[in-house]
Design a protein around this motif. Structure first.
Motif, short mmCIF file in Angstrom:
data_model
loop_
_atom_site.label_atom_id
_atom_site.label_comp_id
_atom_site.label_asym_id
_atom_site.label_seq_id
_atom_site.Cartn_x
_atom_site.Cartn_y
_atom_site.Cartn_z
N UNK A 191 0.83 -1.21 0.00
CA UNK A 191 0.00 0.00 0.00
C UNK A 191 0.86 1.26 0.00
N UNK A 192 1.93 1.25 0.77
CA UNK A 192 2.83 2.40 0.81
C UNK A 192 3.45 2.63 -0.56
N UNK A 193 3.83 1.55 -1.23
CA UNK A 193 4.45 1.68 -2.55
C UNK A 193 3.44 2.23 -3.56
N UNK A 194 2.20 1.72 -3.52
CA UNK A 194 1.20 2.21 -4.47
C UNK A 194 0.85 3.67 -4.20
N UNK A 195 0.85 4.07 -2.94
CA UNK A 195 0.60 5.48 -2.64
C UNK A 195 1.76 6.33 -3.15
N UNK A 196 2.99 5.85 -2.95
CA UNK A 196 4.15 6.57 -3.47
C UNK A 196 4.07 6.69 -4.99
N UNK A 215 -1.91 16.30 0.74
CA UNK A 215 -3.31 16.05 1.10
C UNK A 215 -3.94 15.00 0.20
N UNK A 216 -3.69 15.09 -1.10
CA UNK A 216 -4.25 14.14 -2.06
C UNK A 216 -3.76 12.72 -1.78
N UNK A 217 -2.52 12.61 -1.30
CA UNK A 217 -1.95 11.30 -1.01
C UNK A 217 -2.35 10.74 0.34
N UNK A 218 -3.14 11.48 1.10
CA UNK A 218 -3.62 10.98 2.38
C UNK A 218 -2.57 10.95 3.47
N UNK A 219 -1.54 11.79 3.35
CA UNK A 219 -0.50 11.83 4.38
C UNK A 219 -0.93 12.71 5.55
N UNK A 220 -0.48 12.34 6.74
CA UNK A 220 -0.81 13.13 7.91
C UNK A 220 -0.11 14.49 7.87
N UNK A 221 1.12 14.48 7.38
CA UNK A 221 1.88 15.72 7.31
C UNK A 221 2.96 15.59 6.24
N UNK A 222 3.67 16.69 5.99
CA UNK A 222 4.68 16.71 4.94
C UNK A 222 5.87 15.80 5.28
N UNK A 223 6.13 15.61 6.57
CA UNK A 223 7.28 14.78 6.98
C UNK A 223 7.10 13.33 6.52
N UNK A 224 5.87 12.80 6.68
CA UNK A 224 5.62 11.42 6.22
C UNK A 224 5.72 11.32 4.71
N UNK A 225 5.27 12.35 4.03
CA UNK A 225 5.36 12.41 2.57
C UNK A 225 6.82 12.37 2.11
N UNK A 226 7.67 13.17 2.73
CA UNK A 226 9.09 13.21 2.37
C UNK A 226 9.77 11.89 2.71
N UNK A 228 8.45 8.86 2.70
CA UNK A 228 8.13 7.86 1.69
C UNK A 228 8.93 8.09 0.41
N UNK A 229 9.06 9.34 -0.01
CA UNK A 229 9.85 9.63 -1.19
C UNK A 229 11.29 9.16 -1.01
N UNK A 230 11.84 9.44 0.15
CA UNK A 230 13.24 9.06 0.37
C UNK A 230 13.38 7.54 0.51
N UNK A 231 12.44 6.90 1.20
CA UNK A 231 12.50 5.44 1.38
C UNK A 231 12.46 4.71 0.05
N UNK A 232 11.62 5.18 -0.87
CA UNK A 232 11.39 4.43 -2.10
C UNK A 232 12.20 4.93 -3.31
N UNK A 233 12.61 6.18 -3.30
CA UNK A 233 13.38 6.68 -4.44
C UNK A 233 14.81 7.05 -4.08
N UNK A 234 15.09 7.17 -2.77
CA UNK A 234 16.42 7.59 -2.35
C UNK A 234 16.65 9.07 -2.54
N UNK A 235 15.56 9.82 -2.84
CA UNK A 235 15.69 11.24 -3.13
C UNK A 235 14.61 12.03 -2.41
N UNK A 236 14.88 13.30 -2.21
CA UNK A 236 13.85 14.22 -1.75
C UNK A 236 12.89 14.47 -2.92
N UNK A 237 11.64 14.86 -2.64
CA UNK A 237 10.68 15.08 -3.72
C UNK A 237 11.18 16.02 -4.82
N UNK A 238 11.80 17.14 -4.47
CA UNK A 238 12.28 18.09 -5.48
C UNK A 238 13.39 17.48 -6.32
N UNK A 239 14.28 16.70 -5.69
CA UNK A 239 15.37 16.04 -6.43
C UNK A 239 14.81 14.96 -7.35
#
Length: 253
Positions: A191-196, A215-226, A228-239
């Motif tokens: 589920x985490x991967x599909x949301x990412x 908000x669209x991704x259903x994250x509680x806050x921006x920290x959880x969003x970042x 997931x990006x780092x866990x699955x892509x190894x990068x920050x969202x902007x990178x």
């Protein structure tokens, strides 16, 4: 299920490194071009097999291509490989397993026919004949895990696994065990991967601001969003967006 082809008529003069985050799919890959490499967790590089089965990946991986790459692959739905091969997919998680180790001489025959084919359509025909034969000899059935998969994909991973298990009248522990065996990873991680996958697509295809995407991704806050990006892509969202657009321009060229 779908086919994809990646090839170049011109030699890649400078080795090209391609980063690939997990996508929730399994697959088979057949290489008919020059060998290419994958980076191991210890940062060393090794050649990938000529033909292989790939299970669920849970982290970003990096390929290094040079020479004249040529490969054709089959991307399966999450439970597709298990249905075709009739084996637990947990044995393939984060791995590329030589096809001959699973299918023996049958793999060698398909591989040889791929090498002898001259066009992408000929290679697709070879793979379709191979898959139809495997499906004919398999015993396909829709089960609880398939319903769980469909729910997760339909809701883009934005759902409660506990509520899902209640809807399916099964304990979360049993769902995790059965799902992991058939798909290769737990329903929560899937589920985490599909949301990412969903939010990464939004971030590269829309001009919305970060908070809208969070908000669209259903994250509680921006920290959880970042995270997931780092866990699955190894990068920050902007990178990640910068890399994606650079690669898209390079491939488009």
């Amino acid at each position: 299920m779908c086919y994809y082809v990646w090839e170049s008529q011109e030699a890649v003069e400078v080795a090209l490194e391609v980063h690939s985050p997990p996508n929730g799919l399994g697959g088979m890959v057949f290489n008919y071009g020059d060998p290419y490499q994958v980076q191991l967790p210890n940062a060393k590089w090794e050649n990938v097999p000529r033909s292989f089965i790939v299970g669920q990946f849970t982290k970003n991986y990096t390929l290094r291509l040079s020479g004249r790459p040529g490969m054709i692959g089959i991307a399966f739905r999450p439970a597709g490989l298990s249905n075709v091969l009739g084996v637990p997919m947990i044995a393939f998680t984060n791995l590329r397993i030589e096809l001959k180790l699973v299918l023996g001489s049958e793999a060698a025959q398909v591989e040889q026919r791929i090498l002898e084919s001259k066009t992408s359509q000929q290679r697709i025909t070879v793979l379709e004949e191979f898959l139809l034969k495997k499906l004919y000899n398999s015993s396909l059935k829709i089960d609880l895990e398939d319903y769980a998969l469909a729910s997760i994909v339909q809701q883009k991973g934005i759902l409660s696994i506990s509520q899902l298990s209640d809807e399916l009248c099964i304990s979360p522990r049993q769902l995790r065990r059965r799902f992991t065996e058939k798909v290769g990873i737990s329903p929560k991680l899937f589920s985490r991967i599909k949301r990412f996958n969903y939010v990464s697509h939004l971030s590269t295809s829309t001009s919305g601001n970060w908070m809208d995407i969070v908000d669209e991704g259903g994250y509680y806050d921006q920290a959880h969003f970042i995270r997931d990006f780092y866990d699955f892509s190894g990068k920050k969202p902007s990178d990640f967006i910068h890399y994606y657009r650079t690669m898209a321009a390079l491939v488009g060229a």
